[in-house]
Design an enzyme around this catalytic site. Sequence first.
Site, PDB file in Angstrom:
ATOM      1  N   ASN A 172      37.503  20.092  60.033  1.00  0.00           N
ATOM      2  CA  ASN A 172      37.343  20.984  59.140  1.00  0.00           C
ATOM      3  C   ASN A 172      38.145  22.323  59.698  1.00  0.00           C
ATOM      4  O   ASN A 172      38.318  22.435  60.780  1.00  0.00           O
ATOM      5  CB  ASN A 172      35.948  21.451  59.189  1.00  0.00           C
ATOM      6  CG  ASN A 172      35.162  21.612  60.404  1.00  0.00           C
ATOM      7  OD1 ASN A 172      35.553  21.284  61.307  1.00  0.00           O
ATOM      8  ND2 ASN A 172      34.037  22.314  60.172  1.00  0.00           N
TER       9      ASN A 172
ATOM     10  N   CYS B  45      33.210  15.498  49.145  1.00  0.00           N
ATOM     11  CA  CYS B  45      34.166  14.525  49.865  1.00  0.00           C
ATOM     12  C   CYS B  45      33.665  13.179  49.571  1.00  0.00           C
ATOM     13  O   CYS B  45      34.571  12.272  49.387  1.00  0.00           O
ATOM     14  CB  CYS B  45      33.731  14.831  51.422  1.00  0.00           C
ATOM     15  SG  CYS B  45      34.615  16.261  52.060  1.00  0.00           S
TER      16      CYS B  45
ATOM     17  N   GLU C 166      38.294  26.291  58.579  1.00  0.00           N
ATOM     18  CA  GLU C 166      37.652  27.095  57.726  1.00  0.00           C
ATOM     19  C   GLU C 166      38.563  28.484  57.670  1.00  0.00           C
ATOM     20  O   GLU C 166      39.584  28.383  58.084  1.00  0.00           O
ATOM     21  CB  GLU C 166      36.257  27.658  58.689  1.00  0.00           C
ATOM     22  CG  GLU C 166      35.523  26.479  58.891  1.00  0.00           C
ATOM     23  CD  GLU C 166      34.131  26.942  59.683  1.00  0.00           C
ATOM     24  OE1 GLU C 166      33.926  27.952  60.238  1.00  0.00           O
ATOM     25  OE2 GLU C 166      33.045  26.056  59.407  1.00  0.00           O
TER      26      GLU C 166
ATOM     27  N   GLU D 130      36.839  15.497  56.034  1.00  0.00           N
ATOM     28  CA  GLU D 130      36.896  14.177  55.257  1.00  0.00           C
ATOM     29  C   GLU D 130      38.241  14.426  54.413  1.00  0.00           C
ATOM     30  O   GLU D 130      39.222  13.488  54.377  1.00  0.00           O
ATOM     31  CB  GLU D 130      35.757  13.561  54.736  1.00  0.00           C
ATOM     32  CG  GLU D 130      34.665  13.452  55.377  1.00  0.00           C
ATOM     33  CD  GLU D 130      33.613  14.570  55.583  1.00  0.00           C
ATOM     34  OE1 GLU D 130      34.199  15.787  55.889  1.00  0.00           O
ATOM     35  OE2 GLU D 130      32.338  14.475  55.699  1.00  0.00           O
TER      36      GLU D 130
ATOM     37  N   CYS E 167      29.503  15.671  52.684  1.00  0.00           N
ATOM     38  CA  CYS E 167      29.248  16.421  51.519  1.00  0.00           C
ATOM     39  C   CYS E 167      29.482  15.693  50.191  1.00  0.00           C
ATOM     40  O   CYS E 167      30.422  14.762  49.808  1.00  0.00           O
ATOM     41  CB  CYS E 167      29.514  18.007  51.515  1.00  0.00           C
ATOM     42  SG  CYS E 167      31.480  18.014  50.847  1.00  0.00           S
TER      43      CYS E 167
HETATM   44 ZN   LIG Z   1      32.846  17.833  52.568  1.00  0.00          ZN
END
Ligand SMILES: [Zn+2]
Length: 193
Positions: free
Chosen positions: A54, A120, A56, A67, A117
């Site tokens: 990830n 994704c 940010e 992902e 999530c």
């Molecule tokens: Zn995600």
Amino acid sequence: MGSGLLRFDQLTELQQVTVQTALEAASRAYAPYSKFPVGAAVATSDGVVASGCNVENASYGLSMCAERVAVGNLYASCTSSWTARGRTDQVRIVCVAVCAPRVRGVQGDSVGVCYPCGACRQVLAEHAAPEAELVLVSLHTNTWEDVADASASGAQRCRYLVSSLEALLPCSFRKEQLPIGDSKSVPPAPDNT
Ligand SMILES: [Zn+2]
């Protein structure tokens, strides 16, 4: 969907490589705001494995999940079948691994795995083979430091929840539902005569 946690030696060879890649990626995450690093890896049937973490942003909504970063990296890693007009093929992901070392127990269980999530799941569905597997990493009884410091053997300390990607997003929106390339679906040109 599977329920029991597996040991590293119970995974297939491709699953092992994929989870190791995800674990390594988690340590490279840029997550200064959430303090929630995530590593992911995606693998094709011919053994190409790409990682993602990830990333940010101070503008929180611009943050990217691990992902989806991995899917982008997979395309950048696959060199076959492209033309000057762009790719003519599509990668086929057969294994996805996700590792979120700071995750707490979710959905009432205490296995400590992190599911992708919704966004994704949709992106993965576009590029995944129907039989694609999802391997979720649980630190089990270890801390993230235990696993990260163990380097190559860190993956052997973890436990794994193996599931099907399809099970996470049934009835997903598919490109086959679009009229692109189907001349019968294109409305006729207006008749101006
Ligand atoms: Zn995600």
